[in-house]
Motif scaffolding. Structure first.
Motif, PDB file in Angstrom:
ATOM      1  N   VAL A 232      22.219  27.655  45.461  1.00 38.25           N
ATOM      2  CA  VAL A 232      23.805  27.522  45.469  1.00 38.25           C
ATOM      3  C   VAL A 232      24.397  28.442  44.418  1.00 38.25           C
ATOM      4  O   VAL A 232      23.905  28.986  43.623  1.00 38.25           O
ATOM      5  N   THR A 233      25.955  28.521  44.488  1.00 37.27           N
ATOM      6  CA  THR A 233      26.428  29.231  43.553  1.00 37.27           C
ATOM      7  C   THR A 233      27.998  28.305  43.036  1.00 37.27           C
ATOM      8  O   THR A 233      28.237  27.839  44.082  1.00 37.27           O
ATOM      9  N   ILE A 234      28.377  28.550  41.823  1.00 30.45           N
ATOM     10  CA  ILE A 234      29.549  27.858  41.599  1.00 30.45           C
ATOM     11  C   ILE A 234      30.561  28.646  42.251  1.00 30.45           C
ATOM     12  O   ILE A 234      30.693  29.684  42.591  1.00 30.45           O
ATOM     13  N   ASN A 235      31.408  27.559  43.101  1.00 26.58           N
ATOM     14  CA  ASN A 235      32.797  27.926  43.939  1.00 26.58           C
ATOM     15  C   ASN A 235      32.205  28.868  44.937  1.00 26.58           C
ATOM     16  O   ASN A 235      33.268  29.575  45.377  1.00 26.58           O
ATOM     17  N   GLY A 236      30.964  29.055  45.188  1.00 30.64           N
ATOM     18  CA  GLY A 236      30.424  29.757  46.161  1.00 30.64           C
ATOM     19  C   GLY A 236      30.505  31.293  46.051  1.00 30.64           C
ATOM     20  O   GLY A 236      30.361  32.016  46.970  1.00 30.64           O
ATOM     21  N   ARG A 240      29.789  39.687  49.736  1.00 29.39           N
ATOM     22  CA  ARG A 240      30.477  39.424  50.786  1.00 29.39           C
ATOM     23  C   ARG A 240      31.512  37.948  50.767  1.00 29.39           C
ATOM     24  O   ARG A 240      31.995  37.655  49.986  1.00 29.39           O
ATOM     25  N   SER A 241      31.097  37.098  51.828  1.00 30.55           N
ATOM     26  CA  SER A 241      31.759  35.879  51.758  1.00 30.55           C
ATOM     27  C   SER A 241      31.130  34.852  51.041  1.00 30.55           C
ATOM     28  O   SER A 241      31.492  33.499  51.174  1.00 30.55           O
ATOM     29  N   GLY A 242      30.282  35.212  50.170  1.00 33.39           N
ATOM     30  CA  GLY A 242      29.564  34.424  49.263  1.00 33.39           C
ATOM     31  C   GLY A 242      28.391  33.573  49.675  1.00 33.39           C
ATOM     32  O   GLY A 242      27.824  33.715  50.828  1.00 33.39           O
ATOM     33  N   ASN A 243      27.947  32.809  48.618  1.00 33.89           N
ATOM     34  CA  ASN A 243      26.750  31.818  49.142  1.00 33.89           C
ATOM     35  C   ASN A 243      27.235  30.332  49.356  1.00 33.89           C
ATOM     36  O   ASN A 243      28.466  29.948  49.336  1.00 33.89           O
TER      37      ASN A 243
END
Ligand SMILES: [Zn+2]
Length: 428
Positions: A232-236, A240-243
């Protein structure tokens, strides 16, 4: 019963986000917050990248000092023996690694341009695992990049070889965000059943399904009899469109319909820290939190329409799944609208004493104050914004660590800087 663990990759995948960057001090603060939150592991950076060396070394020192404990700090490297050798030369105390290699035919032919085949990929991974073991790595994950576009039989073969040579986890990377909850569940359950190894689920959000896929993947691993390690990542944040957003994933596991009955966290996560870490990451990355972000968006607990407002006033459970205090919200934030004295790269001693006095840090003499001020100035050069209270406290408490975090020496082999005894800073 197998369990679900969280591996936060903000300091690795999150910082690869295009157009954004964070300083080593901010990365360290993220690790401190993740530790407070009870996250199992932080993938804290790149051990082969020389500008990360002093940061990685000093965070491992914080772990030794008992500050970054019990969180596990893991590095990311390519699955090559050269990368492993470099990683242990630059960061000798690193003990947890993920070794990454592409496994899909698309990437094998597209990236290696016909110079490697599937057998070569397995051999490179085995050599890397053996090299990591020879340097006494305590935990090794092998990352199948583009796993969701990889033939499942080949993935099983790849994972079995990794397990046989001593890898502890397989990281299933949905690198392009191609999976859906149904496909990832099926593939990961097959892997868990046929390989018998713990599975990391690494999802990207290109189709808006990173959180849903992470939850479905975790269910697949557990139904297949293995522990699940969700990335996971903080705030996604992420490429690109994130995790998968950390908080949304934790909420999905603990609050969504019937999930928790069978699928549980192996290590409790303190959700009351979520608000603080989301706000800090937003400040550090200079990305505002969207108003409709689950739990931490400004509208997450806002009710305007008559029926909803009336309903929630009578009983919040009418229109809220969980209470705002559970994610650490509720404190009134007072923002100074008058005179402001903040830290900066050209701060002077008087303003600095004022700021530190406000957060109850007192120095034994003016020499000590000037030393800390100098570090704060450098920290401002690195972060390019006023430091938050926790950063100022960190620098005052661990000046020698801060000094390392703020040191960059391009084209010079970074070496270990010995830690001096902590300065006599007292916080009252
Ligand atoms: Zn990724």
């Amino acid at each position: 019963m197998p369990k679900i663990f969280f591996i936060d990759v903000t300091n690795r995948d999150g910082v690869q986000t295009a157009h954004l960057g964070v300083s080593k001090l901010e990365k360290t603060m993220v690790n401190m917050y993740l530790n407070e939150m009870g996250i199992f592991q932080s993938e804290f950076g790149f051990p082969t990248t020389s500008h990360e060396t002093l940061y990685l070394q000093s965070n491992l020192e914080l772990a030794k000092m008992g500050v970054l404990q019990p969180i596990r700090l893991g590095g990311w490297v390519r699955a090559t023996t050269e990368d492993i050798e470099t990683a242990f030369r630059l960061v000798p105390d690193i003990r947890h690694l993920n070794l990454s290699i592409s496994t899909s035919d698309q990437m094998i032919s597209g990236k290696f341009q016909g110079k490697k085949n599937r057998d070569d990929i397995i051999q490179m991974m085995i050599d890397a695992v053996e090299a990591a073991k020879s340097h006494r790595a305590e935990s090794i994950g092998v990352n199948a990049e583009d796993a969701s576009r990889t033939n499942t039989d080949f993935l099983v073969k790849f994972a079995l070889a990794a397990k046989e040579h001593g890898a502890h986890r397989l990281r299933y990377c949905d690198t392009l965000g191609y999976d859906n909850p149904f496909s990832i569940y099926k593939t990961i359950k097959t892997l868990a059943e046929n390989v018998g190894i713990a599975i990391e689920i690494h999802c990207h959000n290109d189709l808006g399904m990173a959180v849903a896929n992470s939850v479905a993947g975790a269910k697949g691993a557990i139904d297949g009899g293995q522990d699940a390690y969700i990335n996971v990542t903080i705030n996604g944040y992420g490429e690109r469109s994130g995790n998968a957003d950390s908080l949304s994933t934790a909420l999905a596991i603990t609050k969504s319909k019937d999930f928790l009955e069978k699928y549980q966290l192996g290590k409790p996560i303190n959700l009351t820290q979520a608000w603080k870490i989301a706000k800090f990451a937003s400040y550090a990355f200079t990305v505002p939190i969207p108003m409709n972000q689950p739990a931490v968006g400004s509208n997450a607990f806002a009710h305007a329409s008559g029926i909803h407002a009336d309903g929630v006033l009578k009983d919040p459970e009418n229109y809220e799944l969980y209470d705002f205090t559970e994610v650490g919200r509720g404190e009134v934030e007072l923002v100074d609208t008058g005179r402001e004295i903040c830290s900066g790269q050209y701060s002077g001693i008087s303003g600095f004493r004022h700021i530190m006095g406000r957060i109850a840090v007192h120095f034994k003499d003016s020499e000590e104050a000037r030393e800390i001020l100098e570090l704060v100035r450098y920290a401002n050069v690195a972060t390019q914004k006023p430091l938050v209270e926790d950063e100022l406290l960190f620098i005052a408490k661990y000046p020698q660590i801060a000094k390392k975090l703020l040191t960059l020496r391009p084209f010079e082999e970074p070496t270990q800087i010995n830690v001096l005894p902590p300065a006599g800073v007292t916080q009252r």
